[in-house]
Design a protein around this motif. Sequence first.
Motif, mmCIF file in Angstrom:
data_model
loop_
_atom_site.group_PDB
_atom_site.id
_atom_site.type_symbol
_atom_site.label_atom_id
_atom_site.label_comp_id
_atom_site.label_asym_id
_atom_site.label_seq_id
_atom_site.Cartn_x
_atom_site.Cartn_y
_atom_site.Cartn_z
ATOM 1 N N MET A 191 15.956 112.422 37.810
ATOM 2 C CA MET A 191 15.975 111.334 37.185
ATOM 3 C C MET A 191 15.787 111.393 35.759
ATOM 4 O O MET A 191 15.772 110.598 34.796
ATOM 5 C CB MET A 191 14.701 110.613 38.012
ATOM 6 C CG MET A 191 14.172 109.215 37.184
ATOM 7 S SD MET A 191 15.529 108.084 37.430
ATOM 8 C CE MET A 191 15.081 107.170 38.847
ATOM 9 N N TYR A 192 15.200 112.622 35.289
ATOM 10 C CA TYR A 192 14.729 113.015 33.958
ATOM 11 C C TYR A 192 16.017 112.970 33.175
ATOM 12 O O TYR A 192 15.964 112.596 31.831
ATOM 13 C CB TYR A 192 13.735 113.978 33.655
ATOM 14 C CG TYR A 192 12.326 113.510 34.389
ATOM 15 C CD1 TYR A 192 11.481 112.756 33.805
ATOM 16 C CD2 TYR A 192 11.773 114.640 35.311
ATOM 17 C CE1 TYR A 192 10.539 112.555 34.136
ATOM 18 C CE2 TYR A 192 10.604 114.201 35.823
ATOM 19 C CZ TYR A 192 9.853 113.220 35.095
ATOM 20 O OH TYR A 192 8.542 112.858 35.708
ATOM 21 N N ILE A 193 17.099 113.538 33.653
ATOM 22 C CA ILE A 193 18.209 113.669 33.029
ATOM 23 C C ILE A 193 18.865 112.446 32.548
ATOM 24 O O ILE A 193 19.546 112.318 31.654
ATOM 25 C CB ILE A 193 19.267 114.728 33.862
ATOM 26 C CG1 ILE A 193 20.445 115.073 32.997
ATOM 27 C CG2 ILE A 193 19.801 114.087 34.896
ATOM 28 C CD1 ILE A 193 19.845 116.063 31.796
ATOM 29 N N VAL A 194 18.789 111.533 33.633
ATOM 30 C CA VAL A 194 19.269 110.171 33.013
ATOM 31 C C VAL A 194 18.464 109.639 32.078
ATOM 32 O O VAL A 194 19.072 108.854 31.123
ATOM 33 C CB VAL A 194 19.132 109.185 34.415
ATOM 34 C CG1 VAL A 194 19.546 107.683 34.102
ATOM 35 C CG2 VAL A 194 20.235 109.877 35.499
ATOM 36 N N ALA A 195 17.215 109.669 32.005
ATOM 37 C CA ALA A 195 16.404 109.202 31.030
ATOM 38 C C ALA A 195 16.915 109.822 29.683
ATOM 39 O O ALA A 195 16.670 108.974 28.630
ATOM 40 C CB ALA A 195 15.005 109.245 31.303
ATOM 41 N N ILE A 196 16.960 111.053 29.715
ATOM 42 C CA ILE A 196 17.199 111.868 28.326
ATOM 43 C C ILE A 196 18.627 111.302 27.794
ATOM 44 O O ILE A 196 18.776 110.917 26.726
ATOM 45 C CB ILE A 196 17.143 113.235 28.635
ATOM 46 C CG1 ILE A 196 15.748 113.927 28.776
ATOM 47 C CG2 ILE A 196 17.845 113.790 27.349
ATOM 48 C CD1 ILE A 196 15.405 115.164 29.479
ATOM 49 N N GLY A 197 19.430 111.176 28.588
ATOM 50 C CA GLY A 197 21.014 110.779 28.219
ATOM 51 C C GLY A 197 20.823 109.409 27.667
ATOM 52 O O GLY A 197 21.595 108.821 26.959
ATOM 53 N N TRP A 198 20.078 108.511 28.634
ATOM 54 C CA TRP A 198 19.760 106.960 28.055
ATOM 55 C C TRP A 198 19.296 106.786 26.521
ATOM 56 O O TRP A 198 19.621 105.901 25.678
ATOM 57 C CB TRP A 198 19.173 106.400 28.896
ATOM 58 C CG TRP A 198 18.884 104.815 28.646
ATOM 59 C CD1 TRP A 198 17.771 104.152 28.113
ATOM 60 C CD2 TRP A 198 19.916 103.824 28.607
ATOM 61 N NE1 TRP A 198 18.196 102.785 27.798
ATOM 62 C CE2 TRP A 198 19.423 102.563 28.049
ATOM 63 C CE3 TRP A 198 21.482 103.740 28.959
ATOM 64 C CZ2 TRP A 198 20.199 101.417 27.996
ATOM 65 C CZ3 TRP A 198 22.031 102.665 28.797
ATOM 66 C CH2 TRP A 198 21.478 101.564 28.358
#
Length: 76
Positions: free
Chosen positions: A1-8
């Motif tokens: 989930m955190y990788i999606v937030a970092i990418g966004w």
Amino acid sequence: MYIVAIGWLYVTLLVAANEPSVVAGIISFFFYGLLPCGLLLWISGSKVRRQRRRYRELLANQRPDEGDRTDTQPDQ
């Protein structure tokens, strides 16, 4: 989930950098990046917060029972 937030956040940072003014960049980063990302992480973390609260309540309920384990009767 955190990788999606970092990418966004990375994508919205690049979008904010291409805005014509600094104020528009800050506003777009806040409303397209930080606000939705923070809301997503807050909602997804609600289960963990609920479990932690139950665990703390369980520990708080057990502590008074364990208390002082000395005998109330004198030795004979």
